[in-house]
Scaffold this motif. Structure first.
Motif, PDB file in Angstrom:
ATOM      1  N   LEU A  13       0.807  -1.221   0.000  1.00 22.77           N
ATOM      2  CA  LEU A  13       0.000   0.000   0.000  1.00 22.77           C
ATOM      3  C   LEU A  13       0.844   1.276   0.000  1.00 22.77           C
ATOM      4  N   ALA A  14       2.144   1.133  -0.154  1.00 21.77           N
ATOM      5  CA  ALA A  14       3.067   2.267  -0.016  1.00 21.77           C
ATOM      6  C   ALA A  14       2.688   3.453  -0.897  1.00 21.77           C
ATOM      7  N   ASP A  15       2.216   3.236  -2.094  1.00 15.59           N
ATOM      8  CA  ASP A  15       1.932   4.330  -3.023  1.00 15.59           C
ATOM      9  C   ASP A  15       0.459   4.730  -3.079  1.00 15.59           C
ATOM     10  N   THR A  16      -0.342   4.274  -2.127  1.00 18.52           N
ATOM     11  CA  THR A  16      -1.781   4.520  -2.213  1.00 18.52           C
ATOM     12  C   THR A  16      -2.285   5.643  -1.310  1.00 18.52           C
ATOM     13  N   GLY A  17      -1.495   6.111  -0.395  1.00  9.57           N
ATOM     14  CA  GLY A  17      -1.954   7.112   0.572  1.00  9.57           C
ATOM     15  C   GLY A  17      -2.444   6.499   1.872  1.00  9.57           C
ATOM     16  N   TRP A  18      -2.703   5.201   1.887  1.00  2.79           N
ATOM     17  CA  TRP A  18      -3.191   4.541   3.099  1.00  2.79           C
ATOM     18  C   TRP A  18      -2.176   4.609   4.239  1.00  2.79           C
ATOM     19  N   ILE A  19      -0.912   4.442   3.925  1.00  2.85           N
ATOM     20  CA  ILE A  19       0.119   4.435   4.970  1.00  2.85           C
ATOM     21  C   ILE A  19       0.208   5.824   5.612  1.00  2.85           C
ATOM     22  N   ASP A  20       0.172   6.853   4.801  1.00  5.98           N
ATOM     23  CA  ASP A  20       0.224   8.218   5.332  1.00  5.98           C
ATOM     24  C   ASP A  20      -0.978   8.510   6.220  1.00  5.98           C
ATOM     25  N   ARG A  21      -2.185   8.109   5.775  1.00  8.31           N
ATOM     26  CA  ARG A  21      -3.392   8.341   6.588  1.00  8.31           C
ATOM     27  C   ARG A  21      -3.339   7.559   7.896  1.00  8.31           C
ATOM     28  N   ALA A  22      -2.830   6.314   7.821  1.00  8.93           N
ATOM     29  CA  ALA A  22      -2.702   5.502   9.039  1.00  8.93           C
ATOM     30  C   ALA A  22      -1.715   6.150  10.008  1.00  8.93           C
ATOM     31  N   ARG A  23      -0.628   6.678   9.477  1.00 10.42           N
ATOM     32  CA  ARG A  23       0.361   7.357  10.340  1.00 10.42           C
ATOM     33  C   ARG A  23      -0.237   8.594  10.995  1.00 10.42           C
ATOM     34  N   GLU A  24      -1.014   9.360  10.228  1.00 14.55           N
ATOM     35  CA  GLU A  24      -1.654  10.552  10.789  1.00 14.55           C
ATOM     36  C   GLU A  24      -2.571  10.183  11.950  1.00 14.55           C
ATOM     37  N   LEU A  25      -3.389   9.160  11.748  1.00 14.35           N
ATOM     38  CA  LEU A  25      -4.299   8.743  12.805  1.00 14.35           C
ATOM     39  C   LEU A  25      -3.518   8.134  13.968  1.00 14.35           C
ATOM     40  N   GLY A  26      -2.464   7.377  13.661  1.00 17.60           N
ATOM     41  CA  GLY A  26      -1.623   6.808  14.711  1.00 17.60           C
ATOM     42  C   GLY A  26      -0.976   7.882  15.567  1.00 17.60           C
ATOM     43  N   LEU A  27      -0.492   8.940  14.929  1.00 14.38           N
ATOM     44  CA  LEU A  27       0.092  10.058  15.684  1.00 14.38           C
ATOM     45  C   LEU A  27      -0.963  10.756  16.530  1.00 14.38           C
ATOM     46  N   ALA A  28      -2.165  10.883  16.005  1.00 10.70           N
ATOM     47  CA  ALA A  28      -3.244  11.494  16.779  1.00 10.70           C
ATOM     48  C   ALA A  28      -3.562  10.654  18.021  1.00 10.70           C
TER      49      ALA A  28
END
Length: 192
Positions: A13-28
């Motif tokens: 999923l590296a190029d799909t945006g899912w990892i970035d969104r998961a990281r954002e929520l994880g940081l929250a």
């Protein structure tokens, strides 16, 4: 899902945006100020046991005690151990610095939405993983929508977020820092 499977999923999923969104929520999630201040709740027929277990593991492995979740249950048995006896009345005491993490694959029931709204009004941060519920998304400070039949399953999204929440930045060791310093001083190596 084991850590190898999560790593493979993250790679796919590296190029799909899912990892970035998961990281954002994880940081929250990590912004929760104290152990037990991360409250997990779902609909009455789908309590988030699985994610609670994963976040407990992540808290233990990473040393981030604020990730130690409190499972909030609709009708906890009176004879359950104290950590499994936390009822919806805990949401009435949700306060600033605490996080209410709502998981609802289907439309969230009205009583849940009312309690989420109350927790938001008392200052709790509201986060959600949801299956397309506009009302829940409207109440949440941050949410990830997981469409049915999409690239990632609801369960997969939970794994991505819990893994991201427990990520601890690795500080470079002495050798890595010295190598970077030498490269800056001497410049990059050129081959003939």
């Amino acid at each position: 899902m084991d850590s190898g499977s999560v790593a493979l999923l993250r790679e796919l999923l590296a190029d799909t945006g899912w990892i970035d969104r998961a990281r954002e929520l994880g940081l929250a999630l990590r912004a929760t100020r104290s152990p037990g201040g991360l409250l997990l709740v779902g609909p009455p027929d789908d309590e988030p046991w699985h994610l609670t277990a994963h976040l407990s593991d992540e808290a233990r492995y990473s040393g981030l005690t604020q990730l130690s979740p409190t499972l909030v249950r609709w009708t906890p048995p009176a004879d359950a151990p104290p950590h499994l006896r936390v009822g919806l009345d805990r949401l009435e005491r949700a306060a600033r610095g605490e996080t209410l993490f709502v998981l609802a694959e289907e439309q969230a029931p009205v009583p849940l939405l009312e309690r989420v709204d109350d927790a938001r009004r008392t200052g709790a941060t509201i986060l959600a993983i949801e299956g397309g519920d506009a009302e829940l998304t409207g109440l949440a400070h941050d949410a990830i929508a997981v469409p049915r039949g999409g690239l990632v399953s609801f369960d997969g999204a939970q794994h991505l977020v819990s893994a991201a929440a427990g990520e601890v930045e690795r500080r470079p060791g002495l050798r890595e820092r010295l190598a970077r310093l030498l490269e800056k001083v001497s410049g990059p190596q050129m081959t003939d």
